[in-house]
Design a protein around this motif. Sequence first.
Motif, mmCIF file in Angstrom:
data_model
loop_
_atom_site.group_PDB
_atom_site.id
_atom_site.type_symbol
_atom_site.label_atom_id
_atom_site.label_comp_id
_atom_site.label_asym_id
_atom_site.label_seq_id
_atom_site.Cartn_x
_atom_site.Cartn_y
_atom_site.Cartn_z
ATOM 1 N N GLY A 126 0.819 -1.210 0.000
ATOM 2 C CA GLY A 126 0.000 0.000 0.000
ATOM 3 C C GLY A 126 0.848 1.254 0.000
ATOM 4 O O GLY A 126 0.550 2.232 -0.702
ATOM 5 N N LEU A 127 1.936 1.246 0.773
ATOM 6 C CA LEU A 127 2.879 2.372 0.762
ATOM 7 C C LEU A 127 3.488 2.564 -0.619
ATOM 8 O O LEU A 127 3.622 3.701 -1.100
ATOM 9 C CB LEU A 127 3.985 2.137 1.790
ATOM 10 C CG LEU A 127 3.665 2.439 3.255
ATOM 11 C CD1 LEU A 127 4.806 1.972 4.146
ATOM 12 C CD2 LEU A 127 3.400 3.927 3.460
ATOM 13 N N LEU A 128 3.842 1.461 -1.274
ATOM 14 C CA LEU A 128 4.420 1.548 -2.619
ATOM 15 C C LEU A 128 3.398 2.114 -3.605
ATOM 16 O O LEU A 128 3.737 2.945 -4.463
ATOM 17 C CB LEU A 128 4.907 0.168 -3.072
ATOM 18 C CG LEU A 128 6.122 -0.391 -2.323
ATOM 19 C CD1 LEU A 128 6.376 -1.839 -2.720
ATOM 20 C CD2 LEU A 128 7.366 0.455 -2.622
ATOM 21 N N SER B 199 -1.598 6.079 12.339
ATOM 22 C CA SER B 199 -1.545 7.022 11.211
ATOM 23 C C SER B 199 -0.844 6.403 10.015
ATOM 24 O O SER B 199 -1.296 6.554 8.863
ATOM 25 C CB SER B 199 -0.816 8.300 11.636
ATOM 26 O OG SER B 199 -1.518 8.966 12.666
ATOM 27 N N ILE B 200 0.262 5.695 10.261
ATOM 28 C CA ILE B 200 0.983 5.029 9.168
ATOM 29 C C ILE B 200 0.108 3.961 8.532
ATOM 30 O O ILE B 200 0.032 3.848 7.299
ATOM 31 C CB ILE B 200 2.302 4.417 9.686
ATOM 32 C CG1 ILE B 200 3.271 5.526 10.108
ATOM 33 C CG2 ILE B 200 2.939 3.531 8.616
ATOM 34 C CD1 ILE B 200 4.522 5.014 10.785
ATOM 35 N N ALA B 201 -0.578 3.180 9.381
ATOM 36 C CA ALA B 201 -1.450 2.124 8.860
ATOM 37 C C ALA B 201 -2.564 2.710 8.004
ATOM 38 O O ALA B 201 -2.865 2.196 6.917
ATOM 39 C CB ALA B 201 -2.032 1.314 10.017
ATOM 40 N N LEU C 225 -2.691 1.610 4.175
ATOM 41 C CA LEU C 225 -3.764 0.681 3.848
ATOM 42 C C LEU C 225 -4.888 1.324 3.048
ATOM 43 O O LEU C 225 -5.760 0.616 2.533
ATOM 44 C CB LEU C 225 -4.312 0.055 5.126
ATOM 45 C CG LEU C 225 -3.327 -0.892 5.832
ATOM 46 C CD1 LEU C 225 -3.861 -1.328 7.192
ATOM 47 C CD2 LEU C 225 -3.023 -2.112 4.963
ATOM 48 N N SER C 226 -4.851 2.635 2.887
ATOM 49 C CA SER C 226 -5.811 3.266 1.978
ATOM 50 C C SER C 226 -5.526 2.853 0.535
ATOM 51 O O SER C 226 -6.374 3.038 -0.349
ATOM 52 C CB SER C 226 -5.761 4.796 2.116
ATOM 53 O OG SER C 226 -4.493 5.296 1.723
ATOM 54 N N GLY C 227 -4.342 2.263 0.300
ATOM 55 C CA GLY C 227 -4.010 1.762 -1.028
ATOM 56 C C GLY C 227 -4.554 0.378 -1.318
ATOM 57 O O GLY C 227 -4.394 -0.133 -2.421
ATOM 58 N N VAL C 228 -5.207 -0.239 -0.343
ATOM 59 C CA VAL C 228 -5.800 -1.569 -0.530
ATOM 60 C C VAL C 228 -7.198 -1.425 -1.127
ATOM 61 O O VAL C 228 -8.006 -0.629 -0.659
ATOM 62 C CB VAL C 228 -5.876 -2.329 0.808
ATOM 63 C CG1 VAL C 228 -6.607 -3.653 0.638
ATOM 64 C CG2 VAL C 228 -4.468 -2.561 1.364
ATOM 65 N N ASP C 229 -7.465 -2.193 -2.186
ATOM 66 C CA ASP C 229 -8.776 -2.126 -2.838
ATOM 67 C C ASP C 229 -9.823 -2.971 -2.123
ATOM 68 O O ASP C 229 -10.969 -2.560 -1.980
ATOM 69 C CB ASP C 229 -8.645 -2.586 -4.293
ATOM 70 C CG ASP C 229 -7.755 -1.659 -5.094
ATOM 71 O OD1 ASP C 229 -8.235 -0.578 -5.478
ATOM 72 O OD2 ASP C 229 -6.566 -1.993 -5.307
ATOM 73 N N ILE C 230 -9.427 -4.176 -1.699
ATOM 74 C CA ILE C 230 -10.354 -5.069 -1.003
ATOM 75 C C ILE C 230 -9.628 -5.717 0.179
ATOM 76 O O ILE C 230 -8.545 -6.274 0.022
ATOM 77 C CB ILE C 230 -10.881 -6.186 -1.931
ATOM 78 C CG1 ILE C 230 -11.745 -5.592 -3.046
ATOM 79 C CG2 ILE C 230 -11.684 -7.215 -1.141
ATOM 80 C CD1 ILE C 230 -13.047 -4.983 -2.586
#
Length: 325
Positions: free
Chosen positions: A67-69, A96-98, A102-107
Motif C-alpha cells: 500500500g505504501l508503494l 496514522s501510518i497504517a 492501507l488506503s491503497g488496498v482495494d479489497i
Amino acid sequence: MDFIPSEQHNFDFIPANYTHDRSRKASSVMDWLDYFTHAIRAWFSACITGKNVGFITAFPQLPIILGLLKRTFHSKRPLVAWLFNMGRVYGGVKGSIARFALSGVDIFVVHSTEEINTYSSWLRLPRERFVFVPLSIELRNATAEEDINHPFILAMGSANRDYRLFVEAAKILDYQTIIVAGDHALEGINLPENVRVMSELSLEKCHELCQMATVNVIPVDNMTTASGQVTLLETMMYSKAVIATECVGTLDYITNGVNGILIPPKDIDAMTSAIKKLWEEKALRQEIGRASRRYIEDNITFKAVSKSMSSLLDDLERNSINLLS
C-alpha cells in the motif's frame, strides 16, 4: 488458487524466504525488513510481467508495504489483502501510518463479520472495501485417537489467549491439563501441579495432541479483532468438540451446542461447567465432533473458499480495477 480455472485467473507465486511466526508478541525491525524485501520482490515481478497484474497478500504486514508503494508511485494496480487480521488496532503514529498505507488496498478480506465494522472505522475507509470470507485450512484426516487411558484438557495458541481464566478453571477441576504456548502468553500466571506447559512443538505434534485430548479449549481475551481461528478450525477438522470464548473470532464458525460450545468471556463458572460436561459425556463429545467435521468439509476447505476468491476477483474485473488474467 489450485481450484480456480486458469481461464478465469492466473497466479504467479512470490514465496517467502522467511518464517511468519503468528505466535510472536510483535514484529521486530528484522521481521519488517523481511516483509519489505518480500513486497519489493512482488512489486518488481509485477512490473516485469505487465500492467494488468495485481496483488493478493496474506497477513497484514505485506499489504501495508505494498500500500505504501502504491501511494508513493501513484499506482493503480489492484491490491487484495487476504487473511487480513491485525490482532489489535493501533493509535498514535502506528495508526496514522497504517491508515495512510492501507488506503491503497482495494479489497480487505476478513475472516469475521464483526471485523468489517472494526477495520472500516479504524482505517476510516468505506465498509464496501471489506469482505467476509470464512478462513480456509488444508483438510487433513485424523491420525490419532483420544487417549482414554490418560485423559487431559488441551489449550493451544499464544495470541490473545485468556490463560489466566483457563488456568483457574483447570485448578478448580483438577483434571490433567496441557497448554501449548509461548512463554509470553503465560507471563505472571502461577500454574498448579496439574497444568503442564509445552512450547516450540511441530505442527504435526500439535495436531496429534489435539486429537488425543479429551477436551479442547480455546480461551480468548480479545473482543475487538479475531483470535484463535486457526486453532479452532483445525481442531474441528479432526472431529473434536471445542469449547471456545464467544468473541469476534468464533461467532461466525460455531453454532452453540451444535458444532461447538461457546462460553461468555471472563466467565469462570461457564468455563468449568462446559469442560466438566464434555469431560463426562463421551456421546456428546462425539456428536459435536461429527458436526464439526461436516462443517469444515462444507465451508472451510481450500476448495470451498476458492469460489469466494474467484468471485471477488471477477467483481474487481467488472469494476474495471484492472485485475486481469
